[in-house]
Design an enzyme around this catalytic site. Structure first.
Site, mmCIF file in Angstrom:
data_model
loop_
_atom_site.group_PDB
_atom_site.id
_atom_site.type_symbol
_atom_site.label_atom_id
_atom_site.label_comp_id
_atom_site.label_asym_id
_atom_site.label_seq_id
_atom_site.Cartn_x
_atom_site.Cartn_y
_atom_site.Cartn_z
ATOM 1 N N TYR A 146 13.426 -4.420 -0.119
ATOM 2 C CA TYR A 146 13.878 -5.743 0.349
ATOM 3 C C TYR A 146 14.359 -6.633 -0.792
ATOM 4 O O TYR A 146 14.977 -7.668 -0.543
ATOM 5 C CB TYR A 146 12.751 -6.451 1.109
ATOM 6 C CG TYR A 146 12.836 -6.304 2.599
ATOM 7 C CD1 TYR A 146 13.667 -5.349 3.173
ATOM 8 C CD2 TYR A 146 12.082 -7.104 3.441
ATOM 9 C CE1 TYR A 146 13.722 -5.195 4.552
ATOM 10 C CE2 TYR A 146 12.140 -6.962 4.818
ATOM 11 C CZ TYR A 146 12.959 -6.003 5.362
ATOM 12 O OH TYR A 146 13.006 -5.855 6.723
ATOM 13 N N LYS A 170 2.977 6.153 -2.623
ATOM 14 C CA LYS A 170 3.462 7.473 -3.019
ATOM 15 C C LYS A 170 3.292 7.566 -4.540
ATOM 16 O O LYS A 170 4.216 7.912 -5.287
ATOM 17 C CB LYS A 170 4.937 7.560 -2.576
ATOM 18 C CG LYS A 170 5.575 8.899 -2.662
ATOM 19 C CD LYS A 170 5.135 9.873 -1.602
ATOM 20 C CE LYS A 170 5.701 11.241 -1.911
ATOM 21 N NZ LYS A 170 4.981 12.345 -1.289
ATOM 22 N N ASP A 205 2.962 10.151 2.856
ATOM 23 C CA ASP A 205 3.325 11.219 3.809
ATOM 24 C C ASP A 205 2.117 11.684 4.617
ATOM 25 O O ASP A 205 2.201 11.923 5.817
ATOM 26 C CB ASP A 205 4.009 12.396 3.106
ATOM 27 C CG ASP A 205 3.414 12.746 1.783
ATOM 28 O OD1 ASP A 205 3.042 13.896 1.588
ATOM 29 O OD2 ASP A 205 3.299 11.850 0.919
ATOM 30 N N ASP A 219 7.691 -0.121 6.703
ATOM 31 C CA ASP A 219 8.753 -0.158 7.707
ATOM 32 C C ASP A 219 8.674 1.099 8.575
ATOM 33 O O ASP A 219 8.617 1.045 9.805
ATOM 34 C CB ASP A 219 10.093 -0.208 6.954
ATOM 35 C CG ASP A 219 11.241 -0.557 7.869
ATOM 36 O OD1 ASP A 219 10.978 -0.917 9.032
ATOM 37 O OD2 ASP A 219 12.396 -0.468 7.427
#
Ligand code: NAP
Length: 590
Positions: free
Chosen positions: A161, A228, A282, A306
């Site tokens: 963003y 991550k 994930d 998101d």
């Protein structure tokens, strides 16, 4: 109160204020709303009636919201000479502190900023909050959707963003690429588009702080940092580390880490403590399908959040009923998460659920939980009766399709009819306590399986060590110790401390090298004569990487794990091998 051109502040109401860092909500608060475009007017009209009915019923008339209409989107454009995002609306939303909005059309072309982006930036609404839970009767692709009950706190100002991107072929792109290649020695293909994602300590910490505070205020059990960090250590990994830092430094008396839960509390969550844990992004998608009951509040950076918000919303009924809010330190704008669905505009057709539950969030944010509970309790009753809007009707056999306002009527009728809120709340709490107990028992009895099943990545020796120690004493014979090893199928035994308080270890290798090679008789040799003592041990907090280093450097095949002057477990080469085999290099995240 500020004088506005078109916005009329209801004279009977009082402003919501902030005192000593907390929201102060009067009994007659003024709350802002934006009707929205497309289906906005249909759902807003219906929801205003439902919220008012719930407040009236819950507080018997002693509390009432005084709604103040503010304007954005097409309605604003008509009033403010083509301006879709008038300054006075932004000012009013700030001044009123709490408000709720329907969906807005972003005009295409002409250099308009998306209205939602404008709102977020101008009011610094840095946390996008999305509670996702299932309501009985709502169609879902999961077998047990009732287990989904999470609140996602997604960072709203940085990561993707922040919008730092350089298009292929532009001078800016070439300049950045040249700098990266020549000065930073980065390697990547020619002509690549370039994007940069900044993740700051300030941005990460204020988001995680909000998530933890929410967990405290709402009696939630855990906060999970999603990242991550195994791949991007200095952005995603840093988010994780800063998250733990906030928990430790600012909420140390009410939070524990997952490591502590297992190592210090043996899997039993102490009362009044929130567990702060982290998961690789994930794995989180997998976990939210397989073990959603393990998760409570999630704190994420922008992009991960998101994806996750929509994926989890889809598990329990989709965008038609997923609520949301964008929140600054105090100012909050609650909103429907779907768009304006223009083809259904003014048809009295669509599901008001998303805006309705955003309003429920808003009532909770205001501390008006009794009114919020009334809505969440009657909603499933209406849906289970098969009274639903078109989007659910097409998924439920035998349902009665009704319009937006008729759905609102059905809810209001139930609210006014009265609900035994206390009894329902008690039943819910009993159910939650039961589920929590079951999870605790599993953590206690099967820590490794539990770790695998819940996506927890082991970081320290304490996460993999065997805790059920098999011990012998100095006075036993080697032959007796060998029987103990065989019976228990282990390759070593721990030797209880001698008079000097030193622990020892006796391994199968010792039998080969010291007994057989030295031609000693195991039946007459005492453990004390061949055990290795004192043992070199590590603490449970030692990282797996460090333990592997010691094992390799010292040519050991196992390491006792100590706490103070006690041996509490043992970790072997085989344990580390099995961990890498099962978890891959995610263990590297540390
Ligand atoms: P959308 O308006 O969310 O609609 C997509 C589809 O989702 C609809 O056709 C409908 O599916 C379903 N849907 C949405 N709201 C529903 C409701 N309340 N009840 C039942 N079903 C619902 O997405 P879009 O068509 O991509 O976007 C349209 C406009 O909305 C665009 O101008 C976009 O910029 C804007 N938008 C605004 C916001 C916001 O203000 N927060 C968010 C997203 C999009 P079916 O046709 O299958 O029934």
């Amino acid at each position: 109160m500020t004088e506005y051109r078109h916005i009329k502040i209801p004279p009977q109401g009082e402003k919501i204020t902030i005192e000593e860092g907390r929201l102060k909500v009067p009994d007659q608060p003024i709350v802002g709303y934006v009707e929205g475009d497309g289906i906005g007017p249909d759902i807003t009209k219906a929801c205003l009636r439902i919220w008012d009915a719930a407040v009236a019923k819950a507080y018997g008339g002693s509390r009432q919201i005084h709604w103040c209409e503010t304007y954005l989107g097409e309605k604003a454009s008509k009033l403010y000479d083509g301006n879709y995002c008038p300054d006075e609306t932004l000012q009013a939303l700030q001044e009123l502190v709490v408000s709720i909005k329907g969906p807005l059309t972003t005009p295409v072309g002409g250099g308009f900023r998306s209205l939602n982006v404008a709102l977020r930036q101008d009011l610094d609404l840095y946390a996008c909050v999305r509670p996702v839970r299932h309501y009985a009767g709502v169609p879902s692709p999961l077998k047990n959707p009732g287990k989904v009950d999470v609140v996602i706190f997604r960072e709203n100002t940085e990561d993707v963003y922040a919008g730092i991107e350089y298009k292929t072929g532009t001078p800016e792109n070439e300049k950045v690429a040249k700098f990266l290649r020549e000065e930073m020695k980065a390697r990547f293909f020619e002509g690549a588009g370039i994007g940069i994602k900044p993740i700051s300590e300030f941005g990460s910490k204020r988001l995680v702080r909000k998530a933890i505070q929410y967990a405290i205020d709402n009696g939630r059990e855990s906060v999970t940092l999603v990242h991550k960090g195994n791949i991007m250590k200095f952005t995603e990994g840093a988010f994780r580390n800063w998250g733990y830092e906030v928990a430790r430094e600012e909420f140390g008396n009410v939070t524990i880490t997952e490591e502590q839960l297992y190592n210090e509390y043996k899997g039993k969550q102490p009362d009044g403590k929130i567990v702060v844990k982290d998961r690789i992004a994930d794995i989180m998608f997998q976990m939210m399908l397989l073990r959603p009951e393990e998760f409570d509040v999630l704190a994420t950076m922008n992009l991960n959040g998101d994806y996750l918000s929509d994926a989890i919303a889809a598990e329990v009924g989709g965008v038609g009923i997923a609520p949301g809010a964008n929140i600054a330190d105090h100012v909050a704008v609650f909103e429907a998460t779907h768009g304006t669905a223009p083809k259904y505009a003014n048809l009295n057709k669509v599901n008001p659920g998303s805006l309705l539950f955003s309003g429920v969030m808003m009532l909770e944010y205001m501390g008006w939980k009794e009114a919020a509970d009334l809505i969440t309790l009657v909603y499933p009753e209406v849906v289970l009766d098969g009274i639903v809007t078109y989007d659910f009707a097409r998924q439920i056999d035998g349902a009665t399709e009704v319009g937006t306002s008729q759905f609102a009527d059905a809810l209001i009728e139930r609210i006014e009819g009265g609900v035994d809120v206390e009894a329902k709340r008690r039943a819910q709490q009993e159910q939650l306590a039961k589920e929590r107990k079951q999870r605790e028992i599993r953590r206690l009895l099967q820590p490794m399986e539990e770790m695998l099943d819940t996506g927890r990545v082991p970081h320290t020796v304490g996460d993999l060590m065997t805790r059920s120690l098999i011990t012998v004493t100095d006075g036993e014979t080697v032959e007796q110790a060998m029987h103990v090893m065989t019976e228990n199928d282990v390759s070593s035994v721990v030797v209880e401390p001698n008079a000097a308080g030193d622990w020892g270890i006796l391994t199968r290798r010792d039998i080969v090298t010291k007994i057989v090679r030295g031609s000693h008789n195991p039946a007459t040799t005492r453990v004390a004569d061949v055990a290795t003592r004192p043992v070199e041990s590590v603490s449970a907090e030692t990282s797996i990487r460090e333990a592997a280093r010691i094992i390799a450097d010292r040519n050991f095949s196992r390491l006792p794990v100590s706490q103070g002057d006690k041996i509490i477990g043992i970790v072997t080469e085989q344990d580390i091998f099995a961990t890498v085999d099962k978890f891959g290099w995610a263990v590297d995240a540390n």
